[in-house]
Motif scaffolding. Sequence first.
Motif, PDB file in Angstrom:
ATOM      1  N   VAL A 176       0.833  -1.197   0.000  1.00 22.40           N
ATOM      2  CA  VAL A 176       0.000   0.000   0.000  1.00 22.40           C
ATOM      3  C   VAL A 176       0.871   1.253   0.000  1.00 22.40           C
ATOM      4  O   VAL A 176       0.649   2.196  -0.762  1.00 22.40           O
ATOM      5  N   ARG A 177       1.880   1.265   0.833  1.00 21.37           N
ATOM      6  CA  ARG A 177       2.752   2.441   0.916  1.00 21.37           C
ATOM      7  C   ARG A 177       3.507   2.690  -0.383  1.00 21.37           C
ATOM      8  O   ARG A 177       3.713   3.839  -0.782  1.00 21.37           O
ATOM      9  N   SER A 178       3.924   1.622  -1.056  1.00 20.02           N
ATOM     10  CA  SER A 178       4.651   1.809  -2.321  1.00 20.02           C
ATOM     11  C   SER A 178       3.743   2.437  -3.376  1.00 20.02           C
ATOM     12  O   SER A 178       4.174   3.334  -4.116  1.00 20.02           O
ATOM     13  N   PHE A 179       2.484   2.000  -3.437  1.00 24.60           N
ATOM     14  CA  PHE A 179       1.554   2.596  -4.403  1.00 24.60           C
ATOM     15  C   PHE A 179       1.200   4.034  -4.022  1.00 24.60           C
ATOM     16  O   PHE A 179       1.060   4.896  -4.895  1.00 24.60           O
ATOM     17  N   LYS A 180       1.080   4.311  -2.740  1.00 20.26           N
ATOM     18  CA  LYS A 180       0.822   5.688  -2.313  1.00 20.26           C
ATOM     19  C   LYS A 180       1.974   6.598  -2.725  1.00 20.26           C
ATOM     20  O   LYS A 180       1.763   7.701  -3.246  1.00 20.26           O
ATOM     21  N   THR A 181       3.189   6.144  -2.516  1.00 23.16           N
ATOM     22  CA  THR A 181       4.368   6.938  -2.872  1.00 23.16           C
ATOM     23  C   THR A 181       4.413   7.219  -4.363  1.00 23.16           C
ATOM     24  O   THR A 181       4.573   8.380  -4.796  1.00 23.16           O
ATOM     25  N   GLU A 182       4.270   6.175  -5.181  1.00 26.86           N
ATOM     26  CA  GLU A 182       4.406   6.332  -6.630  1.00 26.86           C
ATOM     27  C   GLU A 182       3.215   7.068  -7.243  1.00 26.86           C
ATOM     28  O   GLU A 182       3.395   7.847  -8.184  1.00 26.86           O
ATOM     29  N   LEU A 183       2.014   6.835  -6.719  1.00 28.12           N
ATOM     30  CA  LEU A 183       0.832   7.493  -7.273  1.00 28.12           C
ATOM     31  C   LEU A 183       0.890   8.998  -7.044  1.00 28.12           C
ATOM     32  O   LEU A 183       0.601   9.789  -7.951  1.00 28.12           O
ATOM     33  N   LYS A 184       1.272   9.405  -5.857  1.00 28.21           N
ATOM     34  CA  LYS A 184       1.271  10.830  -5.535  1.00 28.21           C
ATOM     35  C   LYS A 184       2.387  11.590  -6.250  1.00 28.21           C
ATOM     36  O   LYS A 184       2.319  12.814  -6.388  1.00 28.21           O
ATOM     37  N   LEU A 185       3.410  10.903  -6.726  1.00 34.69           N
ATOM     38  CA  LEU A 185       4.434  11.547  -7.535  1.00 34.69           C
ATOM     39  C   LEU A 185       3.913  11.919  -8.918  1.00 34.69           C
ATOM     40  O   LEU A 185       4.448  12.820  -9.574  1.00 34.69           O
ATOM     41  N   ILE A 186       2.869  11.223  -9.352  1.00 37.28           N
ATOM     42  CA  ILE A 186       2.309  11.454 -10.683  1.00 37.28           C
ATOM     43  C   ILE A 186       0.979  12.184 -10.607  1.00 37.28           C
ATOM     44  O   ILE A 186       0.722  13.127 -11.358  1.00 37.28           O
ATOM     45  N   PHE A 187       0.108  11.751  -9.687  1.00 37.88           N
ATOM     46  CA  PHE A 187      -1.195  12.398  -9.463  1.00 37.88           C
ATOM     47  C   PHE A 187      -1.247  12.831  -7.999  1.00 37.88           C
ATOM     48  O   PHE A 187      -1.589  12.030  -7.131  1.00 37.88           O
ATOM     49  N   SER A 188      -0.920  14.074  -7.733  1.00 34.25           N
ATOM     50  CA  SER A 188      -0.770  14.521  -6.340  1.00 34.25           C
ATOM     51  C   SER A 188      -2.063  14.435  -5.544  1.00 34.25           C
ATOM     52  O   SER A 188      -2.026  14.300  -4.313  1.00 34.25           O
ATOM     53  N   ASP A 189      -3.209  14.511  -6.219  1.00 32.82           N
ATOM     54  CA  ASP A 189      -4.496  14.495  -5.514  1.00 32.82           C
ATOM     55  C   ASP A 189      -5.136  13.111  -5.456  1.00 32.82           C
ATOM     56  O   ASP A 189      -6.186  12.942  -4.833  1.00 32.82           O
ATOM     57  N   SER A 190      -4.539  12.140  -6.118  1.00 33.60           N
ATOM     58  CA  SER A 190      -5.139  10.805  -6.174  1.00 33.60           C
ATOM     59  C   SER A 190      -4.879  10.039  -4.883  1.00 33.60           C
ATOM     60  O   SER A 190      -3.966  10.352  -4.122  1.00 33.60           O
TER      61      SER A 190
ATOM     62  N   LYS B 142       5.191   2.030 -10.214  1.00 31.61           N
ATOM     63  CA  LYS B 142       5.334   3.149 -11.156  1.00 31.61           C
ATOM     64  C   LYS B 142       4.959   2.726 -12.564  1.00 31.61           C
ATOM     65  O   LYS B 142       4.228   3.439 -13.263  1.00 31.61           O
ATOM     66  N   TRP B 143       5.451   1.573 -12.999  1.00 32.88           N
ATOM     67  CA  TRP B 143       5.156   1.105 -14.356  1.00 32.88           C
ATOM     68  C   TRP B 143       3.671   0.805 -14.523  1.00 32.88           C
ATOM     69  O   TRP B 143       3.092   1.058 -15.584  1.00 32.88           O
ATOM     70  N   ILE B 144       3.071   0.263 -13.486  1.00 32.29           N
ATOM     71  CA  ILE B 144       1.628  -0.013 -13.529  1.00 32.29           C
ATOM     72  C   ILE B 144       0.843   1.274 -13.691  1.00 32.29           C
ATOM     73  O   ILE B 144      -0.088   1.366 -14.508  1.00 32.29           O
ATOM     74  N   ILE B 145       1.191   2.284 -12.925  1.00 30.81           N
ATOM     75  CA  ILE B 145       0.513   3.579 -13.018  1.00 30.81           C
ATOM     76  C   ILE B 145       0.719   4.180 -14.401  1.00 30.81           C
ATOM     77  O   ILE B 145      -0.226   4.716 -15.015  1.00 30.81           O
ATOM     78  N   GLN B 146       1.940   4.079 -14.926  1.00 35.66           N
ATOM     79  CA  GLN B 146       2.214   4.625 -16.256  1.00 35.66           C
ATOM     80  C   GLN B 146       1.392   3.924 -17.330  1.00 35.66           C
ATOM     81  O   GLN B 146       0.849   4.566 -18.235  1.00 35.66           O
ATOM     82  N   GLU B 147       1.287   2.610 -17.233  1.00 40.97           N
ATOM     83  CA  GLU B 147       0.564   1.850 -18.255  1.00 40.97           C
ATOM     84  C   GLU B 147      -0.941   1.993 -18.142  1.00 40.97           C
ATOM     85  O   GLU B 147      -1.643   2.222 -19.134  1.00 40.97           O
ATOM     86  N   TYR B 148      -1.462   1.836 -16.923  1.00 40.99           N
ATOM     87  CA  TYR B 148      -2.904   1.697 -16.751  1.00 40.99           C
ATOM     88  C   TYR B 148      -3.616   3.012 -16.445  1.00 40.99           C
ATOM     89  O   TYR B 148      -4.822   3.116 -16.646  1.00 40.99           O
ATOM     90  N   LEU B 149      -2.898   4.012 -15.973  1.00 40.50           N
ATOM     91  CA  LEU B 149      -3.530   5.296 -15.676  1.00 40.50           C
ATOM     92  C   LEU B 149      -3.078   6.405 -16.618  1.00 40.50           C
ATOM     93  O   LEU B 149      -3.845   7.316 -16.922  1.00 40.50           O
ATOM     94  N   LEU B 150      -1.835   6.336 -17.104  1.00 45.02           N
ATOM     95  CA  LEU B 150      -1.333   7.352 -18.030  1.00 45.02           C
ATOM     96  C   LEU B 150      -1.417   6.899 -19.481  1.00 45.02           C
ATOM     97  O   LEU B 150      -1.249   7.716 -20.397  1.00 45.02           O
ATOM     98  N   GLY B 151      -1.641   5.617 -19.696  1.00 50.32           N
ATOM     99  CA  GLY B 151      -1.755   5.116 -21.064  1.00 50.32           C
ATOM    100  C   GLY B 151      -0.427   4.997 -21.785  1.00 50.32           C
ATOM    101  O   GLY B 151      -0.382   4.989 -23.024  1.00 50.32           O
TER     102      GLY B 151
END
Length: 331
Positions: free
Chosen positions: A16-30, A284-293
């Motif tokens: 959970v913490r790893s996804f929180k860290t990486e998500l907020k680096l890309i989407f600060s409000d997510s 990070k790669w998951i967020i890039q692929e599935y949320l950033l396209g």
Amino acid sequence: MSNVLITCAGKRVSLVRSFKTELKLIFSDSKVYTTDSAPEKSAACRVSDGYFKVPPVTHNNYIDDLLQIAIENNIKLIIPTIDPELLVLSQNIDLFKKHHVEILISDYENIKTLINKRLTNDFFKKLEINYAKEFDKNNFTLPLYIKPIDGSRSIDNHIVKQESELTSYHFSNEKLLFFEYLEHQYFTEYTIDMYFDRNNKLKCLVPRERLEVRAGEVSKAITRRAWFLDNIATKFAHIPGLRGCISIQIFVNNETTVIYGIEINPRFSGGFPLSYLAGANFPKWIIQEYLLGKTKIPYYDNWEENLMMLRYDDEILIHNYVEKKTKFIGF
């Protein structure tokens, strides 16, 4: 807003913490939300940005409740974490996509194969990887390793070295399979965390030598740039239908160097935090692929070698705790 939901979070605080860290680096409000059947008593739920109570995955309303949570909370990506939910979620990928929600999961046929210990051996056979022989219950050779066909976390696993240790339960329980026992003193045990992109191509693999295990989950481990790395990478370079984090457990004979495939988990492994902290940034790669396209994730091999992880118990304290009976609990 692109929020993430980690299901059946339980004790997966590091994930959970790893996804929180990486998500907020890309989407600060997510936000990174979690679910559990008892979220108030889940450490991972308590460190997430919000949590929701759901019925067990076997409940008829599980998918409907999960979809409702996703729609009402702007969740665009769901990360499953335990074996029992994988089949039902893989059957509902398209349903969630209709509501613009991605599920990080391999396809149904792969899930059906990899959560079945007998079919997993067929998978290894196709890749020309050795595996522990399965015995007929009426014709076997001791010692034995007995485990359920669909088991996880080493539940109901048995090492049998003498015939007197066998009971009627072992024979009558149709879920229990008899395999040859690979004596630990002659083998080195590894888990390999692999990342497959949306095109089913292998983009990273990190072997972790398992030094100590507790309740089926590694408690001490070390990253190894093992000699078999290129061989495994070649065999798994492109597996149709595999997506996201796939963890493979292997035994390597210390004298012959023969590799035996033990099991494949089509989800994040319990020891994945070591691979992440070594530099293999799957979240990070998951967020890039599935949320950033992002359409192309480069192959990554620059993770830290010989990094050792020593796990210990920690505490999360909840003051003035009062049991809540509401169906969904978010904050």
